[in-house]
Write an enzyme that holds these catalytic residues in place. Structure first.
Site, mmCIF file in Angstrom:
data_model
loop_
_atom_site.group_PDB
_atom_site.id
_atom_site.type_symbol
_atom_site.label_atom_id
_atom_site.label_comp_id
_atom_site.label_asym_id
_atom_site.label_seq_id
_atom_site.Cartn_x
_atom_site.Cartn_y
_atom_site.Cartn_z
ATOM 1 N N LYS A 279 11.643 -4.865 -18.985
ATOM 2 C CA LYS A 279 10.505 -4.549 -19.858
ATOM 3 C C LYS A 279 10.658 -5.235 -21.212
ATOM 4 C CE LYS A 279 9.662 -0.224 -17.434
ATOM 5 N NZ LYS A 279 9.688 1.266 -17.470
ATOM 6 N N GLY B 137 -0.769 2.125 -4.579
ATOM 7 C CA GLY B 137 -1.946 1.604 -3.897
ATOM 8 C C GLY B 137 -2.846 2.719 -3.398
ATOM 9 N N GLY C 253 4.597 7.130 -12.901
ATOM 10 C CA GLY C 253 3.711 8.066 -12.214
ATOM 11 C C GLY C 253 2.682 7.323 -11.394
ATOM 12 N N PHE D 98 0.838 -1.208 0.000
ATOM 13 C CA PHE D 98 0.000 0.000 0.000
ATOM 14 C C PHE D 98 0.870 1.254 0.000
ATOM 15 C CE2 PHE D 98 -3.470 2.700 1.967
ATOM 16 C CZ PHE D 98 -4.265 2.665 0.828
ATOM 17 N N GLY D 99 1.742 1.310 -1.011
ATOM 18 C CA GLY D 99 2.572 2.491 -1.208
ATOM 19 C C GLY D 99 1.843 3.539 -2.027
#
Length: 345
Positions: free
Chosen positions: A227, A13, A324, A9-10
Site C-alpha cells: 500500500k 465479486g 470488508g 468471483f469470490g
C-alpha cells in the site's frame, strides 16, 4: 448501458453483484446503468451472455452450489471461457479484475490488465499487486490505448484513500503520508493494550476472521508495504520499489511496551509512512509510538486511517474501513461511476 466482465468471483465479486442488484433503481435514477455480461472464475465456472446475465440467478446458483453450474442454459449462453478468452471475446466495455494475485509477482492480474488494455477495454481492480509492482508500465499502456485503469479498493477498500488526494486535495504539495493501513495489526495492538499477549491477540484476530491462518502478510508488514508503494507511485508520483522501504513487523513489540505507552496516553501503531526530505523520499513500515496529539493515535480495532500533510490545507486525516466485502465491492462501484462521469465531461 455500461457492460462489465468479472474476472474472479469470490466474496468481493459476489458482493458487487449484490450491490448492483440492490441499488439498481437508485443508480438508474442517477443515470448510471451497469450490465454484467461475463463472469469467469477458476473454480466457480465461467458464463457469458451478450445481452447480460440475470444477477438473481447468478447469486442463487452460487448460494446453492458454490458454482455457476445451476445458472440456466440458453441458446445464447456461453460456458467455459478461460480468463484470457473472456477478456478477448466478451462484449464488455470494462473488465473488473478480482482474482487472487501473487503479491510477489502481481500475476495473473498484470497479464489480465495488459490483455484488457490491448483489447481497448478499461480495467477496475481491487488487487494491490499490479499497482504496487507495475504501476508505471501499466499506466503508460492504458494511456496509449485510450482506456481507464482504476483501483481505489487497493489501499483502504471503500474509503477513498487514493481519490481524496488526487482530486479534493489537488493543488497541495503533500510532504508526508502516514497511515494505519492494516486492520488486523491495529486490532491486535488494541487487544494488547488491554493486557492480551501478542500470541493470544493474534489467535483472537484469526478466530474473528481478521487474520489468515498464515498471518505473515499482515503482522510482518508486507500488506502495508504494498500500500505504501501504491501511495508513493500514484499519489506522489515517485517510482518507489520494495527494496527502498524499511519494513518491520510486530514481532519485536512486546505487551509491556504497549501497555506502558497506553498508561502514558500514547499508543503503538503499525505505521506505513512516506516523507519527503532534502535527501529524497523516506519510506517505512514499522511500529511507532504515537502521542495523543496525533489523530492516528486514537484509531482502535480494525479501523484504518491515513493522514496527508499538505502545505495549503494542512494535515488531513481520513478514517474508515480498510477491508470488508461490502466496502471493497463499493470501491469497484465508485471506480465505475468515475469512468462514467469522466466520459460525460
Amino acid at each position: 448501458m455500461h457492460k462489465l466482465a468479472l474476472i474472479g468471483f469470490g466474496g468481493v465479486g459476489q458482493g458487487f453483484v449484490e450491490i448492483l442488484s440492490q441499488k439498481e433503481q437508485k443508480l438508474e435514477k442517477d443515470d448510471y446503468s451497469f450490465l454484467i455480461v461475463s463472469i469467469c472464475d477458476l473454480y466457480k465456472g465461467s458464463i457469458h451472455h451478450d445481452k447480460g446475465l440475470d444477477l438473481d440467478r447468478v447469486l442463487d446458483s452460487i448460494k446453492k452450489t458454490g458454482t455457476l453450474e445451476l445458472y440456466p442454459d440458453s441458446d445464447e449462453l456461453i460456458r467455459g471461457w478461460s480468463s484470457q478468452e473472456t477478456i478477448k471475446k466478451t462484449n464488455a466495455k470494462t473488465i473488473i479484475e478480482m482474482t487472487y494475485t501473487d503479491v510477489d509477482t502481481g500475476q495473473p492480474a498484470i497479464n489480465h490488465c495488459e490483455q484488457a488494455f490491448n483489447q481497448g477495454k478499461n480495467v477496475v481492480m481491487t488487487n494491490k499487486g499490479p499497482v504496487a509492482l507495475a504501476y508505471h508500465s501499466l499506466n503508460q499502456l492504458a494511456k496509449e490505448k485510450g482506456v481507464r485503469w482504476l483501483f481505489e479498493g487497493a489501499v483502504m477498500s471503500g474509503t477513498p484513500a487514493i481519490r481524496l488526494p488526487l482530486t479534493t486535495l489537488t493543488g497541495n504539495d503533500i510532504s508526508e503520508i502516514k497511515g494505519i493501513l492494516n486492520g488486523t495489526t491495529n486490532y491486535i495492538l488494541t487487544q494488547m493494550e488491554d493486557g492480551m499477549s501478542y500470541k493470544s491477540a493474534l489467535k483472537q484476530a484469526q478466530k474473528l476472521g481478521y487474520a489468515e491462518a498464515n498471518p505473515s502478510a499482515d503482522v510482518d508488514g508486507f500488506d502495508v508495504l504494498y500500500k505504501v508503494l501504491i501511495l508513493a507511485n500514484v499519489v506522489l508520483g515517485i517510482p518507489l520499489k520494495r527494496e527502498d522501504v524499511i519494513v518491520e513487523g510486530l514481532s519485536a513489540l512486546d505487551s509491556e511496551a504497549v501497555i506502558e505507552a497506553k498508561s502514558n496516553g500514547d499508543h503503538w501503531k503499525l505505521i506505513g509512512k512516506l516523507k519527503k526530505t532534502e535527501n529524497g523520499l523516506e519510506a517505512s513500515v514499522k511500529p511507532e509510538r504515537l502521542s495523543s496529539k496525533d489523530p492516528l493515535s486514537a484509531i482502535s480495532g480494525a479501523t484504518n486511517a491515513i493522514t496527508y500533510t499538505c502545505d495549503l490545507s494542512g494535515p488531513v486525516t481520513l478514517v474508515g474501513a480498510g477491508a470488508g466485502i461490502k466496502e471493497t465491492a463499493f470501491a469497484v462501484l465508485i471506480d465505475l461511476i468515475e469512468i462514467e462521469r469522466s466520459e460525460r465531461l
